[in-house]
Design a protein around this motif. Structure first.
Motif, PDB file in Angstrom:
ATOM      1  N   LEU A  82     -17.750   2.724   1.774  1.00  0.00           N
ATOM      2  CA  LEU A  82     -17.009   2.409   2.989  1.00  0.00           C
ATOM      3  C   LEU A  82     -16.314   1.058   2.856  1.00  0.00           C
ATOM      4  O   LEU A  82     -15.135   0.932   3.209  1.00  0.00           O
ATOM      5  CB  LEU A  82     -17.945   2.411   4.203  1.00  0.00           C
ATOM      6  N   ALA A  83     -17.014   0.094   2.331  1.00  0.00           N
ATOM      7  CA  ALA A  83     -16.425  -1.240   2.136  1.00  0.00           C
ATOM      8  C   ALA A  83     -15.175  -1.156   1.257  1.00  0.00           C
ATOM      9  O   ALA A  83     -14.141  -1.742   1.581  1.00  0.00           O
ATOM     10  CB  ALA A  83     -17.456  -2.177   1.526  1.00  0.00           C
ATOM     11  N   ASP A  84     -15.265  -0.411   0.161  1.00  0.00           N
ATOM     12  CA  ASP A  84     -14.117  -0.257  -0.732  1.00  0.00           C
ATOM     13  C   ASP A  84     -12.941   0.402  -0.028  1.00  0.00           C
ATOM     14  O   ASP A  84     -11.798  -0.004  -0.204  1.00  0.00           O
ATOM     15  CB  ASP A  84     -14.488   0.579  -1.961  1.00  0.00           C
ATOM     16  N   ARG A  85     -13.219   1.403   0.765  1.00  0.00           N
ATOM     17  CA  ARG A  85     -12.141   2.139   1.442  1.00  0.00           C
ATOM     18  C   ARG A  85     -11.404   1.317   2.489  1.00  0.00           C
ATOM     19  O   ARG A  85     -10.235   1.562   2.745  1.00  0.00           O
ATOM     20  CB  ARG A  85     -12.685   3.414   2.069  1.00  0.00           C
ATOM     21  N   VAL A  86     -12.106   0.376   3.119  1.00  0.00           N
ATOM     22  CA  VAL A  86     -11.443  -0.427   4.159  1.00  0.00           C
ATOM     23  C   VAL A  86     -11.161  -1.857   3.706  1.00  0.00           C
ATOM     24  O   VAL A  86     -10.638  -2.659   4.476  1.00  0.00           O
ATOM     25  CB  VAL A  86     -12.234  -0.415   5.497  1.00  0.00           C
ATOM     26  N   GLY A  87     -11.497  -2.177   2.456  1.00  0.00           N
ATOM     27  CA  GLY A  87     -11.129  -3.457   1.888  1.00  0.00           C
ATOM     28  C   GLY A  87     -11.939  -4.658   2.335  1.00  0.00           C
ATOM     29  O   GLY A  87     -11.403  -5.750   2.510  1.00  0.00           O
ATOM     30  N   VAL A  88     -13.245  -4.444   2.521  1.00  0.00           N
ATOM     31  CA  VAL A  88     -14.139  -5.550   2.873  1.00  0.00           C
ATOM     32  C   VAL A  88     -15.339  -5.529   1.931  1.00  0.00           C
ATOM     33  O   VAL A  88     -15.496  -4.615   1.122  1.00  0.00           O
ATOM     34  CB  VAL A  88     -14.621  -5.473   4.350  1.00  0.00           C
ATOM     35  N   SER A  89     -16.203  -6.506   2.052  1.00  0.00           N
ATOM     36  CA  SER A  89     -17.413  -6.533   1.228  1.00  0.00           C
ATOM     37  C   SER A  89     -18.483  -5.622   1.843  1.00  0.00           C
ATOM     38  O   SER A  89     -18.446  -5.307   3.035  1.00  0.00           O
ATOM     39  CB  SER A  89     -17.960  -7.958   1.132  1.00  0.00           C
ATOM     40  N   ARG A  90     -19.433  -5.227   1.006  1.00  0.00           N
ATOM     41  CA  ARG A  90     -20.552  -4.429   1.503  1.00  0.00           C
ATOM     42  C   ARG A  90     -21.334  -5.209   2.550  1.00  0.00           C
ATOM     43  O   ARG A  90     -21.827  -4.644   3.524  1.00  0.00           O
ATOM     44  CB  ARG A  90     -21.477  -4.016   0.341  1.00  0.00           C
ATOM     45  N   GLN A  91     -21.420  -6.528   2.384  1.00  0.00           N
ATOM     46  CA  GLN A  91     -22.136  -7.360   3.342  1.00  0.00           C
ATOM     47  C   GLN A  91     -21.481  -7.299   4.724  1.00  0.00           C
ATOM     48  O   GLN A  91     -22.181  -7.384   5.745  1.00  0.00           O
ATOM     49  CB  GLN A  91     -22.206  -8.812   2.845  1.00  0.00           C
ATOM     50  N   THR A  92     -20.172  -7.143   4.764  1.00  0.00           N
ATOM     51  CA  THR A  92     -19.478  -7.000   6.047  1.00  0.00           C
ATOM     52  C   THR A  92     -19.903  -5.706   6.727  1.00  0.00           C
ATOM     53  O   THR A  92     -20.172  -5.693   7.934  1.00  0.00           O
ATOM     54  CB  THR A  92     -17.949  -7.032   5.850  1.00  0.00           C
ATOM     55  N   ILE A  93     -20.015  -4.634   5.964  1.00  0.00           N
ATOM     56  CA  ILE A  93     -20.459  -3.352   6.528  1.00  0.00           C
ATOM     57  C   ILE A  93     -21.895  -3.464   7.029  1.00  0.00           C
ATOM     58  O   ILE A  93     -22.226  -2.979   8.119  1.00  0.00           O
ATOM     59  CB  ILE A  93     -20.319  -2.207   5.492  1.00  0.00           C
ATOM     60  N   VAL A  94     -22.745  -4.135   6.260  1.00  0.00           N
ATOM     61  CA  VAL A  94     -24.139  -4.352   6.677  1.00  0.00           C
ATOM     62  C   VAL A  94     -24.166  -5.086   8.017  1.00  0.00           C
ATOM     63  O   VAL A  94     -24.880  -4.691   8.947  1.00  0.00           O
ATOM     64  CB  VAL A  94     -24.925  -5.134   5.599  1.00  0.00           C
ATOM     65  N   ALA A  95     -23.389  -6.153   8.133  1.00  0.00           N
ATOM     66  CA  ALA A  95     -23.355  -6.945   9.368  1.00  0.00           C
ATOM     67  C   ALA A  95     -22.785  -6.134  10.533  1.00  0.00           C
ATOM     68  O   ALA A  95     -23.290  -6.225  11.655  1.00  0.00           O
ATOM     69  CB  ALA A  95     -22.534  -8.211   9.160  1.00  0.00           C
ATOM     70  N   LEU A  96     -21.756  -5.331  10.279  1.00  0.00           N
ATOM     71  CA  LEU A  96     -21.193  -4.471  11.336  1.00  0.00           C
ATOM     72  C   LEU A  96     -22.241  -3.486  11.838  1.00  0.00           C
ATOM     73  O   LEU A  96     -22.429  -3.328  13.045  1.00  0.00           O
ATOM     74  CB  LEU A  96     -19.979  -3.704  10.812  1.00  0.00           C
ATOM     75  N   GLU A  97     -22.892  -2.801  10.904  1.00  0.00           N
ATOM     76  CA  GLU A  97     -23.891  -1.800  11.291  1.00  0.00           C
ATOM     77  C   GLU A  97     -25.044  -2.415  12.068  1.00  0.00           C
ATOM     78  O   GLU A  97     -25.620  -1.771  12.947  1.00  0.00           O
ATOM     79  CB  GLU A  97     -24.424  -1.065  10.053  1.00  0.00           C
ATOM     80  N   ALA A  98     -25.383  -3.653  11.754  1.00  0.00           N
ATOM     81  CA  ALA A  98     -26.475  -4.346  12.440  1.00  0.00           C
ATOM     82  C   ALA A  98     -26.040  -4.914  13.791  1.00  0.00           C
ATOM     83  O   ALA A  98     -26.868  -5.423  14.542  1.00  0.00           O
ATOM     84  CB  ALA A  98     -27.010  -5.462  11.557  1.00  0.00           C
ATOM     85  N   GLY A  99     -24.745  -4.821  14.080  1.00  0.00           N
ATOM     86  CA  GLY A  99     -24.244  -5.350  15.343  1.00  0.00           C
ATOM     87  C   GLY A  99     -24.132  -6.861  15.356  1.00  0.00           C
ATOM     88  O   GLY A  99     -24.029  -7.477  16.413  1.00  0.00           O
ATOM     89  N   LYS A 100     -24.132  -7.480  14.177  1.00  0.00           N
ATOM     90  CA  LYS A 100     -24.079  -8.942  14.085  1.00  0.00           C
ATOM     91  C   LYS A 100     -22.677  -9.473  13.848  1.00  0.00           C
ATOM     92  O   LYS A 100     -22.498 -10.671  13.690  1.00  0.00           O
ATOM     93  CB  LYS A 100     -24.995  -9.411  12.960  1.00  0.00           C
ATOM     94  N   TYR A 101     -21.717  -8.582  13.780  1.00  0.00           N
ATOM     95  CA  TYR A 101     -20.356  -8.983  13.453  1.00  0.00           C
ATOM     96  C   TYR A 101     -19.386  -8.116  14.246  1.00  0.00           C
ATOM     97  O   TYR A 101     -19.496  -6.897  14.246  1.00  0.00           O
ATOM     98  CB  TYR A 101     -20.136  -8.806  11.945  1.00  0.00           C
ATOM     99  N   ALA A 102     -18.458  -8.759  14.920  1.00  0.00           N
ATOM    100  CA  ALA A 102     -17.392  -8.031  15.618  1.00  0.00           C
ATOM    101  C   ALA A 102     -16.196  -7.962  14.673  1.00  0.00           C
ATOM    102  O   ALA A 102     -15.772  -8.993  14.139  1.00  0.00           O
ATOM    103  CB  ALA A 102     -17.013  -8.747  16.907  1.00  0.00           C
ATOM    104  N   PRO A 103     -15.669  -6.785  14.426  1.00  0.00           N
ATOM    105  CA  PRO A 103     -14.598  -6.648  13.448  1.00  0.00           C
ATOM    106  C   PRO A 103     -13.274  -7.226  13.946  1.00  0.00           C
ATOM    107  O   PRO A 103     -13.039  -7.321  15.148  1.00  0.00           O
ATOM    108  CB  PRO A 103     -14.476  -5.136  13.279  1.00  0.00           C
ATOM    109  N   SER A 104     -12.434  -7.569  12.995  1.00  0.00           N
ATOM    110  CA  SER A 104     -11.064  -7.940  13.351  1.00  0.00           C
ATOM    111  C   SER A 104     -10.365  -6.683  13.856  1.00  0.00           C
ATOM    112  O   SER A 104     -10.824  -5.559  13.623  1.00  0.00           O
ATOM    113  CB  SER A 104     -10.328  -8.477  12.124  1.00  0.00           C
ATOM    114  N   LEU A 105      -9.278  -6.867  14.534  1.00  0.00           N
ATOM    115  CA  LEU A 105      -8.496  -5.734  15.013  1.00  0.00           C
ATOM    116  C   LEU A 105      -8.025  -4.883  13.843  1.00  0.00           C
ATOM    117  O   LEU A 105      -8.075  -3.648  13.900  1.00  0.00           O
ATOM    118  CB  LEU A 105      -7.310  -6.238  15.835  1.00  0.00           C
ATOM    119  N   THR A 106      -7.614  -5.529  12.771  1.00  0.00           N
ATOM    120  CA  THR A 106      -7.159  -4.799  11.581  1.00  0.00           C
ATOM    121  C   THR A 106      -8.272  -3.926  11.024  1.00  0.00           C
ATOM    122  O   THR A 106      -8.051  -2.750  10.719  1.00  0.00           O
ATOM    123  CB  THR A 106      -6.680  -5.793  10.497  1.00  0.00           C
ATOM    124  N   LEU A 107      -9.477  -4.476  10.897  1.00  0.00           N
ATOM    125  CA  LEU A 107     -10.599  -3.706  10.367  1.00  0.00           C
ATOM    126  C   LEU A 107     -10.970  -2.572  11.316  1.00  0.00           C
ATOM    127  O   LEU A 107     -11.246  -1.456  10.874  1.00  0.00           O
ATOM    128  CB  LEU A 107     -11.800  -4.614  10.112  1.00  0.00           C
TER     129      LEU A 107
END
Length: 66
Positions: free
Chosen positions: A19-44
């Motif tokens: 998923l990270a590769d497909r949307v151009g972010v790090s795996r850690q960003t996906i981990v943080a998103l799934e945990a609800g600890k990170y609000a994505p940018s509008l682009t993401l």
């Protein structure tokens, strides 16, 4: 921010790295998103919306924004 990324990722049989590769972010960003600890940018958010063919509001719960 609550979201359905983990569920959608599982439905599409994607790993966090895939998923990270497909949307151009790090795996850690996906981990943080799934945990609800990170609000994505509008682009993401739009990239995820397009990938999962879901409106942004069905992926992210705007009422849970802190």
């Amino acid at each position: 921010m609550k979201n359905r990324i983990r569920v959608l990722r599982a439905e599409h049989e994607l790993t966090q790295a895939d998923l990270a590769d497909r949307v151009g972010v790090s795996r850690q960003t996906i981990v943080a998103l799934e945990a609800g600890k990170y609000a994505p940018s509008l682009t993401l958010a739009f990239k995820l919306s397009k990938l999962f063919v879901q409106p942004v509001e069905r992926i992210f719960d705007p009422d849970s924004f802190e």
